[in-house]
Design a protein around this motif. Structure first.
Motif, PDB file in Angstrom:
ATOM      1  N   ALA A 224     119.028 -65.624  72.116  1.00 60.74           N
ATOM      2  CA  ALA A 224     119.048 -64.160  72.244  1.00 60.74           C
ATOM      3  C   ALA A 224     120.481 -63.662  72.387  1.00 60.74           C
ATOM      4  O   ALA A 224     121.225 -64.111  73.279  1.00 60.74           O
ATOM      5  CB  ALA A 224     118.231 -63.732  73.458  1.00 60.74           C
ATOM      6  N   TYR A 225     120.878 -62.737  71.522  1.00 54.14           N
ATOM      7  CA  TYR A 225     122.221 -62.174  71.611  1.00 54.14           C
ATOM      8  C   TYR A 225     122.421 -61.444  72.938  1.00 54.14           C
ATOM      9  O   TYR A 225     123.559 -61.300  73.402  1.00 54.14           O
ATOM     10  CB  TYR A 225     122.473 -61.225  70.441  1.00 54.14           C
ATOM     11  N   GLU A 226     121.327 -61.010  73.554  1.00 48.85           N
ATOM     12  CA  GLU A 226     121.427 -60.306  74.829  1.00 48.85           C
ATOM     13  C   GLU A 226     122.000 -61.179  75.931  1.00 48.85           C
ATOM     14  O   GLU A 226     122.503 -60.684  76.938  1.00 48.85           O
ATOM     15  CB  GLU A 226     120.055 -59.776  75.239  1.00 48.85           C
ATOM     16  N   LYS A 227     121.930 -62.497  75.771  1.00 47.23           N
ATOM     17  CA  LYS A 227     122.476 -63.412  76.780  1.00 47.23           C
ATOM     18  C   LYS A 227     123.984 -63.606  76.644  1.00 47.23           C
ATOM     19  O   LYS A 227     124.617 -64.182  77.526  1.00 47.23           O
ATOM     20  CB  LYS A 227     121.780 -64.775  76.686  1.00 47.23           C
ATOM     21  N   LEU A 228     124.537 -63.139  75.536  1.00 46.59           N
ATOM     22  CA  LEU A 228     125.955 -63.314  75.283  1.00 46.59           C
ATOM     23  C   LEU A 228     126.732 -62.078  75.720  1.00 46.59           C
ATOM     24  O   LEU A 228     126.198 -60.978  75.766  1.00 46.59           O
ATOM     25  CB  LEU A 228     126.194 -63.566  73.793  1.00 46.59           C
ATOM     26  N   LEU A 229     127.990 -62.270  76.034  1.00 42.94           N
ATOM     27  CA  LEU A 229     128.883 -61.157  76.359  1.00 42.94           C
ATOM     28  C   LEU A 229     129.607 -60.751  75.083  1.00 42.94           C
ATOM     29  O   LEU A 229     130.333 -61.556  74.491  1.00 42.94           O
ATOM     30  CB  LEU A 229     129.891 -61.571  77.427  1.00 42.94           C
ATOM     31  N   VAL A 230     129.394 -59.532  74.661  1.00 41.34           N
ATOM     32  CA  VAL A 230     130.031 -59.017  73.446  1.00 41.34           C
ATOM     33  C   VAL A 230     130.954 -57.872  73.837  1.00 41.34           C
ATOM     34  O   VAL A 230     130.529 -56.908  74.476  1.00 41.34           O
ATOM     35  CB  VAL A 230     128.986 -58.526  72.433  1.00 41.34           C
TER      36      VAL A 230
END
Length: 247
Positions: A224-230
């Motif tokens: 899930a991209y939501e778990k990454l810091l962008v």
């Protein structure tokens, strides 16, 4: 990473894949591979293992299609998979350091390439089998996961990658739980094939960071991209998500 480490990872993840597939059942849907059930997953990975074994064990010099005759009956499918997996591990164990055969990404040697490629191929599909079972993926060694990010980016420097932008953009990919200097990639996106620089100085239009495992699974379309810091221009990571997703 040493070739022996990749072979051991292949040995482990192939067994975990088979165990998860058996527990889930061959009719279970694979959420990370839309349209597939566990049956198709096992057939695919079993065929890939046999394809790779032909290069390693027979020293084949030309690219060949991924073909293998899987059993038609479900009762024979997992034993067929396990046998092919064991043959690949044994072939890599026995292969000489100076093995000569066809391979398709930059590597220290053909044997090193096939050990690495099959370890990551099997790890990702092991995750698929565990997701089909409805449980969180088994933990990964952070160093192995970081190497998987590096290998995935190597796939995208090839001309066939769809990651393109008429306006040049830069994306930095950075792990938070492994060597901060080594596991930092600057990805240059343009109308031409990607350029990837490791440990490059300077800023980027967008930076995505997370644990090595989170990055590995997400960039392979299993997390899930939501778990990454962008941070920075999020349209850059949106471009990646649209064009680089691997199913």
């Amino acid at each position: 990473m040493e070739t022996a480490v990749f072979i051991e990872a292949l040995r482990r993840d192939g067994a975990l894949l088979a165990d998860a597939a058996e527990a889930a059942g061959l009719d279970a849907e694979v959420p990370s591979c839309p349209g597939w059930r566990v049956r198709e997953l096992v057939r695919h990975q079993g065929a890939v293992h046999r394809w790779a074994t032909r290069y390693v064990a027979e020293g084949r010099r030309q690219p060949e299609p991924i073909e293998a005759e899987a059993p038609a009956d479900d009762a024979s499918l997992l034993p067929w998979f396990r046998a092919g997996h064991e043959r690949l591990v044994a072939a890599l164990d026995a292969a000489p350091a100076d093995l000569e055969c066809w391979y398709f990404l930059k590597a220290p040697s053909p044997r090193a390439f096939w050990a690495r490629r099959q370890a990551h191929e099997t790890a990702i599909h092991r995750v698929d089998a565990e997701l089909a079972l409805g449980r969180a993926p088994s933990p990964m060694d952070p160093g192995f996961a970081a190497d998987g990010v590096d290998e995935l980016l190597a796939f995208h420097i090839r001309p066939r990658s769809r990651v393109r932008s008429e306006t040049p953009r830069t994306l930095r990919v950075r792990t938070t739980d492994t060597d901060a200097e080594r596991d930092d990639w600057l990805v240059r996106v343009s109308a031409d094939p990607l350029v990837v620089e490791r440990s490059a100085p300077g800023g980027a239009d967008c930076t995505v960071s997370g644990t090595a495992e989170e990055l590995y699974l997400t960039l392979w379309n299993r997390g899930a991209y939501e778990k990454l810091l962008v941070t920075g221009d999020v349209s850059v990571i949106d471009l990646w998500r649209r064009t680089a997703a691997v199913g």
